[in-house]
Design an enzyme around this catalytic site. Structure first.
Site, mmCIF file in Angstrom:
data_model
loop_
_atom_site.group_PDB
_atom_site.id
_atom_site.type_symbol
_atom_site.label_atom_id
_atom_site.label_comp_id
_atom_site.label_asym_id
_atom_site.label_seq_id
_atom_site.Cartn_x
_atom_site.Cartn_y
_atom_site.Cartn_z
ATOM 1 N N ARG A 160 0.721 -1.270 -0.046
ATOM 2 C CA ARG A 160 0.013 0.034 0.029
ATOM 3 C C ARG A 160 0.995 1.136 0.107
ATOM 4 O O ARG A 160 0.459 2.189 0.598
ATOM 5 C CB ARG A 160 -0.988 -0.117 1.188
ATOM 6 N N SER A 239 -11.416 0.015 2.611
ATOM 7 C CA SER A 239 -10.541 -0.507 4.121
ATOM 8 C C SER A 239 -10.127 0.922 4.690
ATOM 9 O O SER A 239 -9.348 1.713 4.002
ATOM 10 C CB SER A 239 -9.496 -1.213 3.832
ATOM 11 N N GLU A 343 -5.757 4.656 5.789
ATOM 12 C CA GLU A 343 -5.203 4.194 4.486
ATOM 13 C C GLU A 343 -5.613 5.497 3.360
ATOM 14 O O GLU A 343 -4.891 5.964 2.580
ATOM 15 C CB GLU A 343 -5.798 2.979 4.064
#
Length: 351
Positions: A160, A239, A343
């Site tokens: 990520r 998420s 995130e």
């Protein structure tokens, strides 16, 4: 280019949250994108780049600068080589590659947002990451004042993360190039156990491409991870927290906290993440800390389908969302000594 002033940003995000931008510019060509960026940089105006809006948390006060919405289009296939304009809708691009019989991104079906955002976040799901197929990213380098081509290796991909995320104010992605696989209409080898189970095969096997895509879409929909305007569980950024990656000492301390809180028989999720590093599950941490599906009494709540998604139930403000996020972060830290990291990108706000 289209230009508006005091333009609402909430409709441009999947959270449907946030105040207005002082100025909103919509660019439909690479040249217009570069022109807008150069103009903002020359005048010292703060710049917010918006694609699909699926990874943004915009503050209630909005953005005091220029918001640049990238609405470019372009889908080009040459054999197994794919080039996407940054403004292409990612889920639609995945569907087109599957119809073309090409494997490599089929398990990334249903992910909201634009193609240009995928290398920034190194988007991944169900055993695939875009880093495994990206060969080159064409971007405008604001520091150099020039358009540059960065190879996949130069993008600095990790979980990520990427070169673009590490230096968020430097690059504006214009185009992304991928190398896919012609496996005779079959998927890439399935890496994710949940996907393999749902398809009734073993991990490492291949299945028909469309079957893999449809299965992933069903799995995502069951978790509220496929956009649906009528379903408030999808009024989210997917998420909200990344899965924590812990070094050996931190993971040992975490396991001890799990033992103390939940008992000797409970083993937390653990996945290798490189030498001396272990990844665990943010969703598991949230749930075991007491924040179950549907948690919350206000207009911002945890999804009723997945503990990793924080949602706007229709009347939330960004501050409502952040209050919930802070509560979850504090609760997980108190329970397990692990600090969750958001995130989505925060605009004018923070945890």
């Amino acid at each position: 280019m289209q230009e508006r002033h005091d333009a609402p940003l909430a409709p441009l995000t999947t959270f449907r949250l946030g105040g207005p931008a002082r100025r909103l510019v919509t660019a439909t060509t690479d040249a217009e994108v570069v022109e807008a960026v150069r103009e903002a940089d020359a005048s010292g105006t703060p710049l917010l780049v918006i694609g699909g809006g699926s990874n943004l948390v915009v503050g209630d006060k909005g953005f005091e600068g220029t918001a640049l919405r990238i609405a470019t289009s372009g889908f080009s296939l040459d054999g197994t080589s794919l080039e996407l304009a940054a403004g292409e809708v990612w889920s639609e691009a995945v569907a087109r590659t599957v119809r073309a019989g090409l494997a490599g991104i089929e398990c990334l079906a249903g992910i909201p947002g634009s193609a240009g955002a995928t290398p920034i976040q190194n988007v991944g799901a169900y055993g695939q990451e875009v880093s495994s197929t990206i060969t080159e990213v064409i971007a405008y380098d604001r520091a150099a004042g020039a358009t540059v081509a960065l190879s996949g290796e130069e993008c600095g991909f990790s979980y990520r993360h990427s070169r673009f995320k590490a230096d968020p104010d430097r690059y504006v992605v214009l185009r992304v190039r991928f190398e896919l696989e012609d496996a005779g209409g079959m998927s890439a080898p399935l890496k994710y156990p949940e996907t393999a189970r749902a398809l009734g095969v073993e991990a490492g096997e291949r299945v028909p491409l469309e079957q893999a895509r449809e299965t992933v879409l069903k799995l995502r929909a069951g978790k509220g991870m496929v956009l649906d305007a009528e379903d408030h569980d999808t009024w989210s950024a997917g998420s909200f927290f990344t899965n924590p990656i812990l070094d050996d000492a931190a993971f040992a301390a975490f396991r001890e906290r799990v033992r103390e809180r939940l008992g000797d028989e409970v083993t937390p999720p653990a996945y290798p993440a490189g030498e001396g590093r272990t990844k665990t599950s943010a969703a598991w941490l949230i749930d075991k800390a007491g924040f179950t599906k549907g948690y919350g009494g206000g207009p911002a709540r945890i999804s009723t389908k997945h503990t990793l998604a924080l949602t706007n139930r229709g009347s939330a403000t960004t501050e409502d969302l952040l209050a919930l996020a802070r509560e979850v972060v504090a609760g997980v830290r108190e329970a397990f000594g692990v600090t969750l990291v958001n995130e989505p990108v925060m605009v004018g706000v923070g945890l």
